[in-house]
Design a protein around this motif. Structure first.
Motif, PDB file in Angstrom:
ATOM      1  N   LEU A   8      -2.641  -6.769   4.345  1.00  0.00           N
ATOM      2  CA  LEU A   8      -3.582  -5.935   3.611  1.00  0.00           C
ATOM      3  C   LEU A   8      -4.174  -4.913   4.568  1.00  0.00           C
ATOM      4  CD1 LEU A   8      -5.309  -5.336   1.059  1.00  0.00           C
ATOM      5  CD2 LEU A   8      -6.966  -6.998   1.939  1.00  0.00           C
ATOM      6  N   ILE A   9      -4.101  -3.634   4.183  1.00  0.00           N
ATOM      7  CA  ILE A   9      -4.676  -2.545   4.967  1.00  0.00           C
ATOM      8  C   ILE A   9      -5.913  -2.033   4.246  1.00  0.00           C
ATOM      9  CG2 ILE A   9      -4.309  -0.240   5.896  1.00  0.00           C
ATOM     10  CD1 ILE A   9      -2.684  -2.228   7.346  1.00  0.00           C
ATOM     11  N   LYS A  10      -7.050  -1.956   4.978  1.00  0.00           N
ATOM     12  CA  LYS A  10      -8.253  -1.383   4.364  1.00  0.00           C
ATOM     13  C   LYS A  10      -8.059   0.112   4.179  1.00  0.00           C
ATOM     14  CE  LYS A  10     -11.466  -2.537   7.187  1.00  0.00           C
ATOM     15  NZ  LYS A  10     -12.830  -2.678   7.735  1.00  0.00           N
ATOM     16  N   ASP A  11      -8.211   0.554   2.942  1.00  0.00           N
ATOM     17  CA  ASP A  11      -8.024   1.976   2.630  1.00  0.00           C
ATOM     18  C   ASP A  11      -9.148   2.423   1.710  1.00  0.00           C
ATOM     19  OD1 ASP A  11      -7.239   4.495   2.062  1.00  0.00           O
ATOM     20  OD2 ASP A  11      -5.342   3.965   1.111  1.00  0.00           O
ATOM     21  N   PRO A  12     -10.139   3.154   2.222  1.00  0.00           N
ATOM     22  CA  PRO A  12     -11.246   3.584   1.366  1.00  0.00           C
ATOM     23  C   PRO A  12     -10.797   4.448   0.197  1.00  0.00           C
ATOM     24  CG  PRO A  12     -11.776   3.909   3.691  1.00  0.00           C
ATOM     25  CD  PRO A  12     -10.336   3.553   3.619  1.00  0.00           C
ATOM     26  N   ALA A 162       6.745  -1.047   3.066  1.00  0.00           N
ATOM     27  CA  ALA A 162       6.468  -0.306   1.834  1.00  0.00           C
ATOM     28  C   ALA A 162       5.342  -1.001   1.084  1.00  0.00           C
ATOM     29  CB  ALA A 162       7.712  -0.219   0.952  1.00  0.00           C
ATOM     30  N   PRO A 163       4.478  -0.224   0.394  1.00  0.00           N
ATOM     31  CA  PRO A 163       3.427  -0.855  -0.427  1.00  0.00           C
ATOM     32  C   PRO A 163       4.050  -1.569  -1.615  1.00  0.00           C
ATOM     33  CG  PRO A 163       3.468   1.520  -0.774  1.00  0.00           C
ATOM     34  CD  PRO A 163       4.407   1.252   0.354  1.00  0.00           C
ATOM     35  N   VAL A 164       3.416  -2.658  -2.025  1.00  0.00           N
ATOM     36  CA  VAL A 164       3.971  -3.428  -3.144  1.00  0.00           C
ATOM     37  C   VAL A 164       3.850  -2.667  -4.449  1.00  0.00           C
ATOM     38  CG1 VAL A 164       3.582  -5.637  -2.019  1.00  0.00           C
ATOM     39  CG2 VAL A 164       1.775  -4.648  -3.424  1.00  0.00           C
ATOM     40  N   SER A 165       2.915  -1.690  -4.516  1.00  0.00           N
ATOM     41  CA  SER A 165       2.793  -0.824  -5.687  1.00  0.00           C
ATOM     42  C   SER A 165       2.081   0.449  -5.258  1.00  0.00           C
ATOM     43  CB  SER A 165       2.024  -1.523  -6.818  1.00  0.00           C
ATOM     44  OG  SER A 165       0.672  -1.707  -6.457  1.00  0.00           O
ATOM     45  N   ASN A 166       2.125   1.455  -6.125  1.00  0.00           N
ATOM     46  CA  ASN A 166       1.522   2.744  -5.780  1.00  0.00           C
ATOM     47  C   ASN A 166       0.011   2.665  -5.631  1.00  0.00           C
ATOM     48  OD1 ASN A 166       4.014   4.003  -5.806  1.00  0.00           O
ATOM     49  ND2 ASN A 166       3.889   4.521  -7.975  1.00  0.00           N
ATOM     50  N   ALA A 167      -0.631   1.770  -6.355  1.00  0.00           N
ATOM     51  CA  ALA A 167      -2.091   1.687  -6.330  1.00  0.00           C
ATOM     52  C   ALA A 167      -2.601   0.595  -5.403  1.00  0.00           C
ATOM     53  CB  ALA A 167      -2.614   1.449  -7.743  1.00  0.00           C
ATOM     54  N   SER A 168      -1.720   0.023  -4.592  1.00  0.00           N
ATOM     55  CA  SER A 168      -2.097  -1.120  -3.761  1.00  0.00           C
ATOM     56  C   SER A 168      -2.132  -0.733  -2.291  1.00  0.00           C
ATOM     57  CB  SER A 168      -1.101  -2.265  -3.981  1.00  0.00           C
ATOM     58  OG  SER A 168      -1.359  -3.325  -3.084  1.00  0.00           O
ATOM     59  N   THR A 169      -3.008  -1.415  -1.541  1.00  0.00           N
ATOM     60  CA  THR A 169      -3.030  -1.263  -0.081  1.00  0.00           C
ATOM     61  C   THR A 169      -2.359  -2.453   0.593  1.00  0.00           C
ATOM     62  OG1 THR A 169      -5.210  -2.313   0.080  1.00  0.00           O
ATOM     63  CG2 THR A 169      -5.149   0.085  -0.195  1.00  0.00           C
ATOM     64  N   VAL A 170      -1.664  -3.277  -0.185  1.00  0.00           N
ATOM     65  CA  VAL A 170      -0.890  -4.386   0.370  1.00  0.00           C
ATOM     66  C   VAL A 170       0.501  -3.872   0.739  1.00  0.00           C
ATOM     67  CG1 VAL A 170       0.116  -6.650  -0.080  1.00  0.00           C
ATOM     68  CG2 VAL A 170      -2.164  -6.104  -0.939  1.00  0.00           C
ATOM     69  N   ILE A 171       0.896  -4.124   1.962  1.00  0.00           N
ATOM     70  CA  ILE A 171       2.184  -3.653   2.475  1.00  0.00           C
ATOM     71  C   ILE A 171       3.089  -4.852   2.708  1.00  0.00           C
ATOM     72  CG2 ILE A 171       3.341  -2.520   4.414  1.00  0.00           C
ATOM     73  CD1 ILE A 171       0.885  -0.820   4.796  1.00  0.00           C
ATOM     74  N   GLU A 172       4.326  -4.737   2.251  1.00  0.00           N
ATOM     75  CA  GLU A 172       5.336  -5.761   2.541  1.00  0.00           C
ATOM     76  C   GLU A 172       6.223  -5.251   3.666  1.00  0.00           C
ATOM     77  OE1 GLU A 172       7.970  -8.703  -0.101  1.00  0.00           O
ATOM     78  OE2 GLU A 172       8.707  -6.641  -0.154  1.00  0.00           O
ATOM     79  N   VAL A 173       6.256  -6.004   4.740  1.00  0.00           N
ATOM     80  CA  VAL A 173       7.063  -5.643   5.912  1.00  0.00           C
ATOM     81  C   VAL A 173       8.279  -6.566   5.948  1.00  0.00           C
ATOM     82  CG1 VAL A 173       7.085  -5.315   8.407  1.00  0.00           C
ATOM     83  CG2 VAL A 173       4.974  -4.946   7.121  1.00  0.00           C
ATOM     84  N   LYS A 174       9.462  -5.968   6.050  1.00  0.00           N
ATOM     85  CA  LYS A 174      10.711  -6.736   6.095  1.00  0.00           C
ATOM     86  C   LYS A 174      11.446  -6.422   7.387  1.00  0.00           C
ATOM     87  CE  LYS A 174      12.248  -5.149   2.160  1.00  0.00           C
ATOM     88  NZ  LYS A 174      13.119  -4.944   0.986  1.00  0.00           N
ATOM     89  N   LEU A 175      12.013  -7.448   7.979  1.00  0.00           N
ATOM     90  CA  LEU A 175      12.775  -7.286   9.224  1.00  0.00           C
ATOM     91  C   LEU A 175      14.067  -8.078   9.110  1.00  0.00           C
ATOM     92  CD1 LEU A 175      12.964  -6.206  12.118  1.00  0.00           C
ATOM     93  CD2 LEU A 175      11.792  -8.274  12.891  1.00  0.00           C
ATOM     94  N   GLU A 176      15.181  -7.384   9.266  1.00  0.00           N
ATOM     95  CA  GLU A 176      16.491  -8.034   9.213  1.00  0.00           C
ATOM     96  C   GLU A 176      16.846  -8.564  10.602  1.00  0.00           C
ATOM     97  OE1 GLU A 176      19.230  -5.184   7.786  1.00  0.00           O
ATOM     98  OE2 GLU A 176      18.183  -4.846   5.885  1.00  0.00           O
ATOM     99  N   SER A 177      17.290  -9.810  10.642  1.00  0.00           N
ATOM    100  CA  SER A 177      17.645 -10.425  11.922  1.00  0.00           C
ATOM    101  C   SER A 177      18.513 -11.636  11.674  1.00  0.00           C
ATOM    102  CB  SER A 177      16.378 -10.821  12.694  1.00  0.00           C
ATOM    103  OG  SER A 177      16.711 -11.499  13.888  1.00  0.00           O
TER     104      SER A 177
END
Length: 757
Positions: A8-12, A162-177
């Motif tokens: 979660l990123i704080k975004d005013p 990428a954000p989980v939705s356009n109106a969200s400040t939650v970011i999903e980070v994916k790493l292939e390994s």
């Protein structure tokens, strides 16, 4: 496989009530989610991750089929660079571990555990994993090294955010390994460094503000001590024991208020100088924005925040796309515009502050003129007391701002919050389904290529366009390939596609001059097997359906076929009549099972068919038949092997050439066109027979064979004249490429059915 984790990123800009937090955390940067997505994948951040986790070296086990990357507890050893600032990387280097003697064999020599080894141009410390299973044997270990920027770039290529939705400040980070533990460690370190840098940046802003206030406090404290000493000395010198009069106190309060305002303006001008220096001298490197606690102009604060975000974005993009990229040029232009706006805003604020300072100075001058009217001793004490009050007000103001800054410094929190545990998905590559799809597509592509190639090297007529491009002969109609094993495809009430095609040909013959006087139709072809007998029978039946009395003449005296198709005895027939073995023509006109259809069979196969056709008796026979029937259809021999059809020109009104798909050699089209241009036949036209469904159309390379219906009828028909029409067609190819074409066509030639039209 892929590791996923949400933060979660704080975004005013996308949050609710932040006024209280903004009041307490006056130096908190406003996070824009779109920018933070770039920061999370920036080269600077990932290089720090690589350096702290020592990911510039990778240990592998080389197996018989594939290599296995070893990491963490699964790796027996770790190679740590002594000088991380000068790592250049190195190629694959094999090593063996001697657990019994606690040494490693690498670079053709043994070195003890926890010692250093030279790999490439760098010195590395060999750190042994004390928890590794030493019972594991028969492993082929090797290590590879890369520079820190290269290792960071490899991680960036496998990392997505990428954000989980356009109106969200939650970011999903994916790493292939391929190594889940390594991916987990990388993401954890990315988030740790992101938080650490964010907090450090906020604290740096607060620290600079406190340093500025402390410096001012030291100066004001010294000045305040000096003023207090001056008051004591003045009272002692003038023998003053009491305080100021009430009027002097009013003058002093008024002057003190004006001077406090003037000092506040001066401090704000000093802050503006710092901000201007930040904007003008810092270049394009991102840095810490100067404190806006003292100068709280909202427009300036917004402009500085925009500049900071743009510079940070430009620095992140620079490591990815390069300094000369179009994106970097646009960002640099944006930075220059924002700097220009800030400097213009500073100039406006400065102008307003200077105007305010001038008004304060004028008020001070007026108050000073009033003080001049006081007694001399009281006026001197008032002047010194005024300085004391001003310095004391400034001191209290600075103490208040320092406490506010200290509170913000103590309440600094990270802008990132991990909201779930990392989860691992299934394999990303290779995906079996994708390989199946690719295999299917490749198979289809190969099949299409083979079909197209076979068509390009085929010397047979495949399309109606082939005929129309090489001849000027009119088109009478086309016939699809039938799907039955009997030759008759049209009868009363039949409404099939092929039956309608024969009716269409019957209609088209009227435009070629067919009428009551011109009623003799001849069907011929270039070679055997093109379906002229089949066409003749069904065309004749189509005329009987209109009430016409039709005679079907079997003048293919070499290989007669009509009588067999219609189940009629071939003898006596035309040859018997011409050699006068039968008394009258009525003996050779035979009825069929089809109403109004009569057949005149060939009779005994003669040794000299050509000589019989040119006899006077043949002419008399034709005149008799024309007088007895409404329509006469002649089935004659192909024009390629023999000349029988040419001898019938004077007896025929319409000449139909049957051309069969994938049977008629293209070389004969030139011969047919010569016949047409030289008018060797009367009213020539062609019928395109045996049309099949092709099923593949690719631009101009491939075309539909016709209607595209899948009929498959054929019956045996061949000639044994000792004439090889196929070989004769091949001689038309240029001699230089003849052998090559022969081999290629032999490779692509399909197996043909032994039965032809």
């Amino acid at each position: 496989m892929s590791l996923r984790q949400k933060i979660l990123i704080k975004d005013p800009n996308k949050s609710g009530d932040t006024k209280l937090l903004d009041a307490l955390n006056v130096f908190g940067d406003k996070k824009i989610v779109e920018n933070e997505l770039i920061v999370l994948r920036s080269s600077i951040l990932l290089q720090s991750v690589v350096s702290e986790l020592d990911l510039y070296t990778n240990v592998y086990n080389e197996g018989a089929v594939k290599k296995e990357e070893l990491y963490g507890d699964n790796s027996p050893v770790k190679f740590i660079a002594i000088d991380k600032d000068n790592i250049s990387g190195f190629n694959k280097t094999y090593f063996k571990i001697d657990w019994d003697h606690e040494r490693i064999f690498i670079n053709n020599k043994y070195i003890p555990f926890d010692s250093t080894v030279l790999l490439g141009n760098g010195l590395y410390r060999v750190e042994i994993n004390q928890f590794y299973n030493r019972a594991v044997i028969n492993k082929k270990y090797y290590v590879e090294g890369s520079s820190i920027p290269s290792a960071a770039g490899a991680i960036i290529g496998r990392m997505k955010a990428a954000p989980v939705s356009n109106a969200s400040t939650v970011i999903e980070v994916k790493l292939e390994s391929e190594v889940p533990d390594k991916a987990t460690a990388i993401l954890s370190k990315v988030f740790e460094i992101y938080e650490r840098d964010g907090i450090a940046e906020k604290n740096e802003t607060a620290r600079k503000t406190i340093d500025f206030i402390d410096a001012r406090l030291r100066l004001v404290t010294a000045q305040l001590d000096s003023v207090e000493n001056n008051i004591q000395n003045y009272k002692a010198k003038q023998s003053l024991t009491g305080d100021l009069s009430e009027q002097s106190k009013q003058y002093l309060s008024r002057i003190t208020d004006y001077e406090e305002k003037g000092s506040g303006v001066k401090i704000q001008l000093d802050v503006l100088d710092q901000i201007k220096d930040y904007v003008v001298n810092k270049g394009t490197k991102p840095g810490t924005v100067p404190s806006l606690l003292i100068n709280q102009d909202p427009i300036l604060a917004k402009l500085l925040d925009d500049l900071y975000q743009t510079e940070f974005l430009a620095n992140a993009r620079k490591s990815v796309s390069g300094e000369k990229s179009n994106e970097m040029i646009l960002l640099q232009n944006k930075i220059e515009r924002e700097k220009s706006d800030i400097l213009e805003n500073i100039s406006n604020i400065r102008h307003n502050l200077l105007t305010e300072k001038k008004d304060i100075d004028n008020a001070l001058d007026f108050a000073q003129s009033q003080i001049n009217e006081l007694p001399e001793k009281e006026k001197g004490l008032l002047e010194i007391s005024r300085q004391q009050a001003v310095k004391n007000g400034i001191y209290l103001y600075l103490l208040q701002k320092r406490e506010e800054t200290a509170l913000s410094y103590a309440s600094t929190i990270a802008d990132l919050k991990i909201i779930d545990n990392p989860s691992i998905s299934g394999p990303i590559s290779p995906i079996a389904k994708n390989y199946y799809i690719i295999g299917l597509l490749v198979g289809v592509l190969i099949s299409v290529s083979i079909i197209v190639a076979k068509e390009q090297f085929n010397n047979k007529v495949l399309f109606r366009d082939d005929v129309e491009e090489k001849t000027s002969m009119p088109f009478a109609g086309e016939i699809i390939q039938a799907n039955q094993n009997r030759p008759i495809v049209i009868y009363d009430g039949k409404r099939s596609i092929i039956a309608e095609q024969f009716r269409s040909i019957r209609t088209n013959l009227n435009y070629l001059g067919l009428d009551e006087k011109h009623k003799t139709i001849m069907l011929t072809s270039c070679i055997s097997g093109e379906g002229k007998s089949f066409t003749a029978v069904n065309l004749a039946i189509s005329f009987t359906l209109t009430g016409k009395k039709v005679a079907l003449m079997e003048i293919d005296l070499r290989r007669p076929k009509l009588s067999k198709l219609l189940s009629v005895d071939r003898e006596p027939g035309i040859t018997n009549y011409l050699v006068k073995n039968v008394p009258t023509i009525e003996n050779i006109i035979k009825e069929t099972t089809i109403p109004n259809l009569y057949i005149i069979p060939a009779g005994v196969i003669p040794p000299n068919p050509t000589e019989l056709i040119i006899k006077d008796g043949f002419k008399h026979m034709m005149e008799e038949i024309k007088s007895r029937f409404d329509i006469i259809i002649i089935d004659t021999a192909p024009v390629g092997p023999v000349t029988d059809a040419l001898l019938l020109k004077d007896y025929v009104d319409i000449s139909l050439f049957v051309i069969r798909h994938d049977r008629t050699p293209k070389v004969f089209l030139r011969t047919i066109n010569d016949y047409y241009e030289q008018k060797k036949f009367n009213n020539m036209a062609f019928i395109f027979n045996g049309v099949k469904k092709r099923g593949i159309v690719i631009g101009s390379i491939g075309k539909s064979y016709g209607y595209g219906y899948g009929y498959g009828y054929g019956y045996g028909y061949g000639y044994g004249y000792g004439y090889n029409s196929t070989n004769d067609a091949k001689t038309e190819n240029p001699s230089i490429i003849r052998d090559i074409l022969k081999k290629v066509k032999r490779f692509f030639r399909r197996k043909r059915d032994s039965r032809y039209y």
